[in-house]
Design a protein around this motif. Structure first.
Motif, PDB file in Angstrom:
ATOM      1  N   PRO A  55     -27.735 -18.228  41.643  1.00  0.00           N
ATOM      2  CA  PRO A  55     -26.495 -18.539  42.369  1.00  0.00           C
ATOM      3  C   PRO A  55     -26.802 -19.363  43.621  1.00  0.00           C
ATOM      4  O   PRO A  55     -27.666 -19.012  44.412  1.00  0.00           O
ATOM      5  CB  PRO A  55     -25.949 -17.159  42.731  1.00  0.00           C
ATOM      6  CG  PRO A  55     -27.157 -16.283  42.796  1.00  0.00           C
ATOM      7  CD  PRO A  55     -28.084 -16.800  41.730  1.00  0.00           C
ATOM      8  N   GLU A  56     -26.056 -20.444  43.795  1.00  0.00           N
ATOM      9  CA  GLU A  56     -26.336 -21.356  44.905  1.00  0.00           C
ATOM     10  C   GLU A  56     -25.771 -20.858  46.234  1.00  0.00           C
ATOM     11  O   GLU A  56     -26.300 -21.191  47.288  1.00  0.00           O
ATOM     12  CB  GLU A  56     -25.779 -22.744  44.589  1.00  0.00           C
ATOM     13  CG  GLU A  56     -26.553 -23.492  43.513  1.00  0.00           C
ATOM     14  CD  GLU A  56     -27.978 -23.832  43.943  1.00  0.00           C
ATOM     15  OE1 GLU A  56     -28.211 -23.987  45.157  1.00  0.00           O
ATOM     16  OE2 GLU A  56     -28.844 -23.927  43.059  1.00  0.00           O
ATOM     17  N   GLY A 116     -32.361 -12.923  48.488  1.00  0.00           N
ATOM     18  CA  GLY A 116     -32.783 -14.307  48.431  1.00  0.00           C
ATOM     19  C   GLY A 116     -32.012 -15.144  47.427  1.00  0.00           C
ATOM     20  O   GLY A 116     -31.854 -14.752  46.261  1.00  0.00           O
ATOM     21  N   LEU A 117     -31.539 -16.318  47.852  1.00  0.00           N
ATOM     22  CA  LEU A 117     -30.886 -17.307  47.004  1.00  0.00           C
ATOM     23  C   LEU A 117     -31.825 -18.506  46.861  1.00  0.00           C
ATOM     24  O   LEU A 117     -32.835 -18.598  47.570  1.00  0.00           O
ATOM     25  CB  LEU A 117     -29.554 -17.729  47.626  1.00  0.00           C
ATOM     26  CG  LEU A 117     -28.550 -16.598  47.876  1.00  0.00           C
ATOM     27  CD1 LEU A 117     -27.286 -17.152  48.530  1.00  0.00           C
ATOM     28  CD2 LEU A 117     -28.212 -15.859  46.588  1.00  0.00           C
ATOM     29  N   PRO A 118     -31.537 -19.436  45.968  1.00  0.00           N
ATOM     30  CA  PRO A 118     -32.467 -20.553  45.749  1.00  0.00           C
ATOM     31  C   PRO A 118     -32.862 -21.304  47.016  1.00  0.00           C
ATOM     32  O   PRO A 118     -33.991 -21.752  47.154  1.00  0.00           O
ATOM     33  CB  PRO A 118     -31.690 -21.455  44.780  1.00  0.00           C
ATOM     34  CG  PRO A 118     -30.872 -20.499  43.974  1.00  0.00           C
ATOM     35  CD  PRO A 118     -30.446 -19.446  44.964  1.00  0.00           C
ATOM     36  N   GLN A 119     -31.938 -21.445  47.999  1.00  0.00           N
ATOM     37  CA  GLN A 119     -32.222 -22.196  49.212  1.00  0.00           C
ATOM     38  C   GLN A 119     -32.783 -21.332  50.347  1.00  0.00           C
ATOM     39  O   GLN A 119     -33.005 -21.841  51.452  1.00  0.00           O
ATOM     40  CB  GLN A 119     -30.929 -22.878  49.711  1.00  0.00           C
ATOM     41  CG  GLN A 119     -30.362 -23.919  48.761  1.00  0.00           C
ATOM     42  CD  GLN A 119     -31.178 -25.203  48.768  1.00  0.00           C
ATOM     43  OE1 GLN A 119     -32.064 -25.391  49.598  1.00  0.00           O
ATOM     44  NE2 GLN A 119     -30.885 -26.102  47.835  1.00  0.00           N
ATOM     45  N   SER A 120     -33.017 -20.048  50.097  1.00  0.00           N
ATOM     46  CA  SER A 120     -33.460 -19.151  51.161  1.00  0.00           C
ATOM     47  C   SER A 120     -34.845 -19.537  51.685  1.00  0.00           C
ATOM     48  O   SER A 120     -35.705 -20.010  50.942  1.00  0.00           O
ATOM     49  CB  SER A 120     -33.480 -17.707  50.663  1.00  0.00           C
ATOM     50  OG  SER A 120     -32.183 -17.269  50.359  1.00  0.00           O
ATOM     51  N   GLU A 121     -35.037 -19.301  53.000  1.00  0.00           N
ATOM     52  CA  GLU A 121     -36.316 -19.570  53.653  1.00  0.00           C
ATOM     53  C   GLU A 121     -36.743 -18.343  54.443  1.00  0.00           C
ATOM     54  O   GLU A 121     -35.907 -17.663  55.048  1.00  0.00           O
ATOM     55  CB  GLU A 121     -36.213 -20.755  54.617  1.00  0.00           C
ATOM     56  CG  GLU A 121     -35.867 -22.072  53.969  1.00  0.00           C
ATOM     57  CD  GLU A 121     -35.868 -23.205  54.976  1.00  0.00           C
ATOM     58  OE1 GLU A 121     -36.884 -23.347  55.709  1.00  0.00           O
ATOM     59  OE2 GLU A 121     -34.871 -23.934  55.050  1.00  0.00           O
ATOM     60  N   ALA A 162     -23.714 -17.683  48.674  1.00  0.00           N
ATOM     61  CA  ALA A 162     -23.346 -16.279  48.844  1.00  0.00           C
ATOM     62  C   ALA A 162     -21.922 -16.045  48.378  1.00  0.00           C
ATOM     63  O   ALA A 162     -21.593 -14.988  47.836  1.00  0.00           O
ATOM     64  CB  ALA A 162     -23.498 -15.883  50.314  1.00  0.00           C
ATOM     65  N   HIS A 163     -21.075 -17.059  48.562  1.00  0.00           N
ATOM     66  CA  HIS A 163     -19.669 -16.945  48.160  1.00  0.00           C
ATOM     67  C   HIS A 163     -19.545 -16.661  46.674  1.00  0.00           C
ATOM     68  O   HIS A 163     -18.705 -15.855  46.259  1.00  0.00           O
ATOM     69  CB  HIS A 163     -18.930 -18.239  48.515  1.00  0.00           C
ATOM     70  CG  HIS A 163     -17.527 -18.284  48.007  1.00  0.00           C
ATOM     71  ND1 HIS A 163     -16.498 -17.569  48.581  1.00  0.00           N
ATOM     72  CD2 HIS A 163     -16.980 -18.948  46.947  1.00  0.00           C
ATOM     73  CE1 HIS A 163     -15.375 -17.798  47.910  1.00  0.00           C
ATOM     74  NE2 HIS A 163     -15.647 -18.624  46.927  1.00  0.00           N
ATOM     75  N   ALA A 164     -20.371 -17.297  45.854  1.00  0.00           N
ATOM     76  CA  ALA A 164     -20.294 -17.102  44.411  1.00  0.00           C
ATOM     77  C   ALA A 164     -20.620 -15.663  44.033  1.00  0.00           C
ATOM     78  O   ALA A 164     -19.974 -15.069  43.165  1.00  0.00           O
ATOM     79  CB  ALA A 164     -21.242 -18.064  43.703  1.00  0.00           C
ATOM     80  N   VAL A 165     -21.614 -15.088  44.697  1.00  0.00           N
ATOM     81  CA  VAL A 165     -22.012 -13.711  44.389  1.00  0.00           C
ATOM     82  C   VAL A 165     -20.955 -12.719  44.860  1.00  0.00           C
ATOM     83  O   VAL A 165     -20.525 -11.838  44.112  1.00  0.00           O
ATOM     84  CB  VAL A 165     -23.374 -13.387  45.022  1.00  0.00           C
ATOM     85  CG1 VAL A 165     -23.777 -11.945  44.693  1.00  0.00           C
ATOM     86  CG2 VAL A 165     -24.438 -14.354  44.529  1.00  0.00           C
ATOM     87  N   VAL A 166     -20.527 -12.858  46.105  1.00  0.00           N
ATOM     88  CA  VAL A 166     -19.541 -11.937  46.651  1.00  0.00           C
ATOM     89  C   VAL A 166     -18.240 -12.018  45.853  1.00  0.00           C
ATOM     90  O   VAL A 166     -17.595 -11.005  45.562  1.00  0.00           O
ATOM     91  CB  VAL A 166     -19.277 -12.222  48.134  1.00  0.00           C
ATOM     92  CG1 VAL A 166     -18.169 -11.321  48.668  1.00  0.00           C
ATOM     93  CG2 VAL A 166     -20.553 -12.013  48.947  1.00  0.00           C
ATOM     94  N   GLY A 167     -17.852 -13.230  45.458  1.00  0.00           N
ATOM     95  CA  GLY A 167     -16.634 -13.388  44.680  1.00  0.00           C
ATOM     96  C   GLY A 167     -16.709 -12.685  43.341  1.00  0.00           C
ATOM     97  O   GLY A 167     -15.751 -12.031  42.911  1.00  0.00           O
ATOM     98  N   ALA A 168     -17.849 -12.795  42.662  1.00  0.00           N
ATOM     99  CA  ALA A 168     -18.013 -12.132  41.365  1.00  0.00           C
ATOM    100  C   ALA A 168     -17.987 -10.617  41.520  1.00  0.00           C
ATOM    101  O   ALA A 168     -17.385  -9.902  40.704  1.00  0.00           O
ATOM    102  CB  ALA A 168     -19.322 -12.574  40.717  1.00  0.00           C
TER     103      ALA A 168
END
Length: 387
Positions: free
Chosen positions: A59-60, A99-104, A62-68
């Motif tokens: 998931p790119e 962690g999401l794909p863009q996390s650092e 946080a909105h996508a995860v929280v929405g689901a």
């Protein structure tokens, strides 16, 4: 008391990040997601309908995860399962983020704060029970190391839930290099598929947790954690396939429902909320009985054929008539008092289904001076084709 969720009233959201732009890769996470989704949908576990299992891979936002999670929380009235696999990050306030794909590392704003998901469960969920399973690490290493300061379960516990988490202490890698699954989820999948020898008839979460601790510790892997709120440990994810009775009900004493090796834990009709759950529980009755479909037919004295049993257990809707269902239950060895409860549930669901069905074939009459939806969509319909 142990209970199996009604698949028609339950939902699962599985989230995983295996490919990262700035952190080490976790290729096994993708396998975790697909294997767990297949188990939750399949006959070995809950038999959740396909549309009741949401898989979010890479998931790119946080909105996508929280929405689901919010959508599933609003739909589930029985059980909601939330699973995450990937890197975990902990900020200066010891708050957990996923962690999401863009996390650092060191940039907590690039991850998904777990508290957002926890709030969605607490605020938006209609489900009576929540199962949260977290397989994540805190650092950016490929195989992951866990922080020993604060337990992952302490960060993630949700009221009214059972929280099952991979180990939080600084230990060896969370998965061997080249393994198909991460160590924690691999052991979980193995337990769900094969069962727990000597365990309860149902794979209660409490028993699953204890079995995972023993298994992973013996393998030299991090030891998992668990938190239980409101008796969530009694919730089951499926039947214990290492417990199935060796002697069919037909060969045991009549109405053999308790005592010693012959004890049988029949599906509880009181836990059924939907037509999907009713049919799923019917299929579980045959599994518990130890009878084949052909054996059910023979034992019924020809009142129901093997093909009728097959149609009864593989339908998508509530049985239209009770007689076949009643014969099937009695033939499998379900006690009379439970058969009576089954019928009460069938009648309730039949009434609910009938009241929920829209009227069919009734013309829609518009209020005086107003056009119907069809007339608004097709303004020439009443005047012919333009003549």
């Amino acid at each position: 008391m142990s209970a199996l969720p009604d698949p028609g009233a339950s939902r699962a959201v599985l989230v995983g990040t295996s490919r990262y732009h700035h952190l080490e890769q976790l290729p096994a996470v993708a396998n975790n997601l697909h294997a767990l989704a297949a188990l939750l949908r399949g006959p070995l576990l809950l038999q959740l309908p396909d549309q009741h299992v949401t898989v979010l891979e890479e998931p790119e936002t946080a909105h996508a995860v929280v929405g689901a999670v919010r959508r599933a929380a609003g739909e589930a009235t029985d059980t909601l399962i939330l699973y995450f696999a990937g890197h975990g990050l902990v900020d200066d306030q010891d708050e957990l983020s996923l962690g999401l794909p863009q996390s650092e590392a060191g940039c907590i704003e690039t991850a998904l704060p777990y508290n957002w998901l926890r709030q969605a469960l607490l605020r938006d969920s209609r489900a009576e029970r929540h199962v949260v399973i977290l397989d994540c690490c805190y650092s950016g290493r490929a195989l992951g190391r866990m922080s020993g300061e604060t337990g992952l379960a302490d960060h993630a516990v949700v009221e009214g839930s059972f929280l099952l988490a991979a180990a939080a202490e600084t230990r060896t890698a969370s998965a061997p290099v080249g393994s198909t699954y991460t160590a924690f989820t691999g052991a979980l999948l193995e337990t769900l598929r094969e069962g727990i020898p000597g365990g309860p008839a149902l794979l209660e979460l409490g028993a699953v947790y204890r079995h995972l601790r023993v298994t992973l510790e013996a393998r030299g892997r991090p030891v998992p954690q668990a938190r239980d709120r409101n008796s969530g440990a009694g919730l089951a994810l499926g039947r214990n396939h290492a417990y199935l009775p060796a002697v069919p009900a037909a060969a045991a004493a009549p109405r053999d429902v308790g005592g010693g090796a012959g004890e049988r834990l029949w599906p509880d009709p009181g836990a059924i909320r939907t037509g999907t759950g009713f049919v799923t529980a019917l299929a579980q009755v045959r599994v518990v009985s130890g009878l084949t479909q052909q054996a059910v037919s023979v034992r019924s004295g020809g009142r129901i054929s093997a093909s009728t049993v097959s149609r009864l257990l593989n339908r998508d809707t509530l049985p239209a008539r009770w007689q076949t269902t009643g014969v099937y239950l009695a033939t499998c060895g379900v006690p009379d008092e439970q058969v009576t409860r089954w019928r009460a549930v069938w009648e309730r669901l039949r009434t609910e289904t009938a009241s929920a069905e829209p009227a069919v074939g009734r013309p829609v009459r518009a209020e005086p001076g107003k056009r119907t939806l069809r007339e608004r969509a097709f303004p020439l319909a009443r005047r012919g084709r333009g003549h």
